[in-house]
Each structure stands twice: as structure tokens, then as C-alpha cells.
Design a protein around this motif. Structure first.
Motif, PDB file in Angstrom:
ATOM      1  N   CYS A  14      11.573 -15.397 -11.859  1.00 31.61           N
ATOM      2  CA  CYS A  14      12.345 -14.234 -11.638  1.00 31.61           C
ATOM      3  C   CYS A  14      13.136 -14.347 -10.065  1.00 31.61           C
ATOM      4  O   CYS A  14      14.241 -13.718 -10.094  1.00 31.61           O
ATOM      5  CB  CYS A  14      11.273 -12.986 -11.238  1.00 31.61           C
ATOM      6  SG  CYS A  14      10.564 -12.623 -13.024  1.00 31.61           S
ATOM      7  N   PHE A 123      12.993  -0.326 -19.394  1.00 30.51           N
ATOM      8  CA  PHE A 123      11.867  -0.207 -18.315  1.00 30.51           C
ATOM      9  C   PHE A 123      11.641   1.512 -18.166  1.00 30.51           C
ATOM     10  O   PHE A 123      12.668   2.072 -17.876  1.00 30.51           O
ATOM     11  CB  PHE A 123      11.885  -0.776 -16.860  1.00 30.51           C
ATOM     12  CG  PHE A 123      11.359  -2.001 -16.937  1.00 30.51           C
ATOM     13  CD1 PHE A 123      10.443  -2.657 -15.892  1.00 30.51           C
ATOM     14  CD2 PHE A 123      12.158  -3.228 -17.443  1.00 30.51           C
ATOM     15  CE1 PHE A 123      10.084  -3.845 -15.751  1.00 30.51           C
ATOM     16  CE2 PHE A 123      11.768  -4.512 -17.440  1.00 30.51           C
ATOM     17  CZ  PHE A 123      10.975  -4.817 -16.593  1.00 30.51           C
ATOM     18  N   ASP A 127       6.984   2.129 -15.976  1.00 32.01           N
ATOM     19  CA  ASP A 127       6.886   0.833 -15.695  1.00 32.01           C
ATOM     20  C   ASP A 127       7.310   0.142 -14.328  1.00 32.01           C
ATOM     21  O   ASP A 127       6.729  -0.663 -13.821  1.00 32.01           O
ATOM     22  CB  ASP A 127       7.857   0.180 -16.975  1.00 32.01           C
ATOM     23  CG  ASP A 127       7.518   0.417 -18.302  1.00 32.01           C
ATOM     24  OD1 ASP A 127       6.256   0.529 -18.454  1.00 32.01           O
ATOM     25  OD2 ASP A 127       8.113   0.255 -19.178  1.00 32.01           O
ATOM     26  N   HIS A 130       4.714   0.932 -11.549  1.00 34.85           N
ATOM     27  CA  HIS A 130       3.713   0.135 -11.971  1.00 34.85           C
ATOM     28  C   HIS A 130       4.133  -1.405 -11.339  1.00 34.85           C
ATOM     29  O   HIS A 130       3.241  -1.898 -10.750  1.00 34.85           O
ATOM     30  CB  HIS A 130       2.961  -0.074 -13.436  1.00 34.85           C
ATOM     31  CG  HIS A 130       2.239   1.018 -13.762  1.00 34.85           C
ATOM     32  ND1 HIS A 130       2.518   2.069 -14.390  1.00 34.85           N
ATOM     33  CD2 HIS A 130       0.880   1.243 -13.438  1.00 34.85           C
ATOM     34  CE1 HIS A 130       1.605   2.891 -14.610  1.00 34.85           C
ATOM     35  NE2 HIS A 130       0.610   2.399 -14.029  1.00 34.85           N
ATOM     36  N   THR A 131       5.184  -1.691 -11.754  1.00 36.56           N
ATOM     37  CA  THR A 131       5.742  -2.939 -11.329  1.00 36.56           C
ATOM     38  C   THR A 131       5.761  -3.244  -9.771  1.00 36.56           C
ATOM     39  O   THR A 131       5.262  -4.098  -9.080  1.00 36.56           O
ATOM     40  CB  THR A 131       7.118  -3.473 -11.793  1.00 36.56           C
ATOM     41  OG1 THR A 131       7.206  -3.287 -13.409  1.00 36.56           O
ATOM     42  CG2 THR A 131       7.458  -4.734 -11.194  1.00 36.56           C
ATOM     43  N   TYR A 134       2.148  -3.361  -8.167  1.00 42.41           N
ATOM     44  CA  TYR A 134       1.585  -4.462  -8.309  1.00 42.41           C
ATOM     45  C   TYR A 134       2.566  -5.897  -7.405  1.00 42.41           C
ATOM     46  O   TYR A 134       1.919  -6.643  -6.761  1.00 42.41           O
ATOM     47  CB  TYR A 134       1.676  -5.139  -9.878  1.00 42.41           C
ATOM     48  CG  TYR A 134       0.561  -4.454 -10.471  1.00 42.41           C
ATOM     49  CD1 TYR A 134      -0.874  -4.318 -10.166  1.00 42.41           C
ATOM     50  CD2 TYR A 134       0.944  -3.739 -11.625  1.00 42.41           C
ATOM     51  CE1 TYR A 134      -1.905  -3.382 -10.722  1.00 42.41           C
ATOM     52  CE2 TYR A 134      -0.134  -2.843 -12.111  1.00 42.41           C
ATOM     53  CZ  TYR A 134      -1.217  -2.917 -12.038  1.00 42.41           C
ATOM     54  OH  TYR A 134      -2.281  -2.083 -12.733  1.00 42.41           O
ATOM     55  N   LEU A 135       3.629  -5.611  -7.284  1.00 48.78           N
ATOM     56  CA  LEU A 135       4.247  -6.434  -6.325  1.00 48.78           C
ATOM     57  C   LEU A 135       3.906  -6.225  -4.891  1.00 48.78           C
ATOM     58  O   LEU A 135       3.845  -7.066  -4.079  1.00 48.78           O
ATOM     59  CB  LEU A 135       5.889  -6.167  -6.436  1.00 48.78           C
ATOM     60  CG  LEU A 135       6.359  -7.038  -7.729  1.00 48.78           C
ATOM     61  CD1 LEU A 135       7.988  -6.510  -7.957  1.00 48.78           C
ATOM     62  CD2 LEU A 135       6.271  -8.451  -7.855  1.00 48.78           C
TER      63      LEU A 135
END
Length: 163
Positions: A14, A123, A127, A130-131, A134-135
Motif C-alpha cells: 500500500c 469504503f 470502513d 475503522h481503518t 487501526y492505522l
């Protein structure tokens, strides 16, 4: 560990794709993703009076050496300027020029937002939330690892050469 390996490999992919496709999105403006990150950091309200090279490097999570070359190229292109910090003459303050502000606000941002729309296609807001969550957790943990590695390196250099 196999699952962790997959996560970090995908994160690596990514990052590479962000650099490749993100740079293409703003190449007509003469920018790369690194330069876009610098302009983005300097455009924040908190950076209105500029940022020291050290603070900018810490904010972007890059080395001062890498940032120094990047800032020099951006200064050459007229996007930023550097000057001694009036509060600390040893430090250099990086600020966005009027030309840099125009490139950022008028030319680059619409293309960056269009890029975000393409990349986040499919997304939901949930989404994305949440991304981001977590990042940020990963980043916090990586920062702790980096801090601990720096402390170990400092202790080794303070001890002097091994006998």
C-alpha cells in the motif's frame, strides 16, 4: 506470524502504491507524495507560522536528512522557504510560500481529493473510520518500538567501544 507477515506485506505494498499512484495524481503540479505531505503538514492551522525542520521531520516520521533534501528541492521550486527560527537560531523554520499555497490549495488539493475518492471507492464511512483507528494503533506501537530502539542505540554509543 503468517497473518502478521501478510498484514505488513500488504502495508508495504500500500505504501508503495500510494507513492506511485499518488505522485501520478499530482505530477502535473510538479509534486510527489512526499512534497504533498510537506505542503499538507505546513497548511495546518498549527503550522501557520511555519515548522522547524526537526518538528516537521518528527510529524512526518522521516529522518532530518531525507527531509532536508526534500525541503531544498521544494525551496528551489518556490513552494517553501526556510529561515532561521527567531526563537532558536540553530533551528531553521520551514514555511509555505504564496506560490506553494496556490499550488496546494488551487492545483493539488482538488486532484488529491479526487484521488482519495478513487482509492476509497467502496469504503463506507465506518470502513474508513475503522481503518484510521487501526492505522493509528499500528503507528503508536511502531513509535514505541522506534523510541526503544533509539534508547538502545544511545546506550550502546554512550558505553563506548567494546573492550
Amino acid at each position: 506470524m503468517a497473518l502478521a507477515n501478510r498484514v505488513f506485506f500488504r502495508l508495504y505494498q500500500c505504501a508503495n502504491m500510494l507513492h506511485k499512484t499518488g505522485s501520478r495524481a499530482v505530477e502535473a503540479e510538479g509534486l510527489t507524495t512526499q512534497q504533498w505531505a510537506v505542503l499538507g503538514a505546513l497548511s495546518r492551522d498549527e503550522a501557520e507560522g511555519g515548522m522547524s525542520v526537526g518538528d516537521l521531520a518528527r510529524y512526518l516520521k522521516v529522518s532530518r536528512q531525507n527531509l532536508s533534501g526534500l525541503v531544498s528541492r521544494m525551496e528551489r521550486d518556490g513552494h517553501v522557504t526556510t529561515a532561521p527560527d527567531s526563537r532558536d537560531r540553530r533551528s531553521r523554520l520551514v514555511t509555505m510560500t504564496g506560490s506553494g499555497q496556490h499550488v496546494w490549495k488551487v492545483e493539488a488539493q482538488p486532484k488529491i481529493y479526487a484521488y482519495y475518492e478513487q482509492v476509497l471507492d467502496g469504503f463506507s464511512v465506518n470502513d474508513v473510520t475503522h481503518t484510521l483507528h487501526y492505522l493509528l494503533k499500528l503507528l503508536d506501537n511502531m513509535q514505541r518500538v522506534d523510541d526503544a530502539q533509539g534508547e538502545r542505540k544511545s546506550r550502546r554509543s554512550d558505553a563506548g567501544p567494546a573492550a
